[in-house]
Design a protein around this motif. Sequence first.
Motif, short mmCIF file in Angstrom:
data_model
loop_
_atom_site.label_atom_id
_atom_site.label_comp_id
_atom_site.label_asym_id
_atom_site.label_seq_id
_atom_site.Cartn_x
_atom_site.Cartn_y
_atom_site.Cartn_z
N GLU A 130 7.77 -9.77 -4.48
CA GLU A 130 8.95 -8.92 -4.61
C GLU A 130 8.64 -7.69 -5.47
N LEU A 131 7.92 -7.90 -6.55
CA LEU A 131 7.57 -6.80 -7.45
C LEU A 131 6.66 -5.80 -6.75
N VAL A 132 5.66 -6.28 -6.05
CA VAL A 132 4.74 -5.40 -5.30
C VAL A 132 5.50 -4.61 -4.26
N ASP A 133 6.37 -5.28 -3.50
CA ASP A 133 7.19 -4.59 -2.49
C ASP A 133 8.08 -3.52 -3.11
N THR A 134 8.70 -3.87 -4.24
CA THR A 134 9.61 -2.94 -4.91
C THR A 134 8.86 -1.71 -5.41
N VAL A 135 7.74 -1.92 -6.06
CA VAL A 135 6.95 -0.78 -6.55
C VAL A 135 6.46 0.05 -5.37
N GLY A 136 6.08 -0.61 -4.28
CA GLY A 136 5.67 0.12 -3.08
C GLY A 136 6.77 1.02 -2.55
N ARG A 137 8.00 0.51 -2.52
CA ARG A 137 9.13 1.34 -2.05
C ARG A 137 9.41 2.48 -3.01
N MET A 138 9.20 2.24 -4.30
CA MET A 138 9.48 3.27 -5.30
C MET A 138 8.49 4.43 -5.21
#
Length: 105
Positions: free
Chosen positions: A95-103
């Motif tokens: 979830e964290l990796v996905d979130t940072v990727g979207r950011m």
Amino acid sequence: MTLAPYTQHRYGINMHAATRKAVHDRLRRIEGQVGGLLRMVQEDRYCVDVLTQINAVRAALHKVEQEILRDHVAHCVANAFASGDVLEQRQKVEELVDTVGRMTR
């Protein structure tokens, strides 16, 4: 309102009160900045001045984003690792990796 798949099962762990207050205060200031931008456009202000203010709003939003991310890692992600639940840990990391990727798009 339909929740995104990555948030549906995560309610119950909330932002720390101090972070919530700081984020609220920052967003109120940003709200004022955006109102100022609207007035600048309505008053047909110089384009470079408007662009400068847009950049200031973007930077302010970035700070809010950082604050929430910091709280999430310190609270939600840390709790997942403290729980010892390997599946939850993997989910939080993903979830964290996905979130940072979207950011960063």
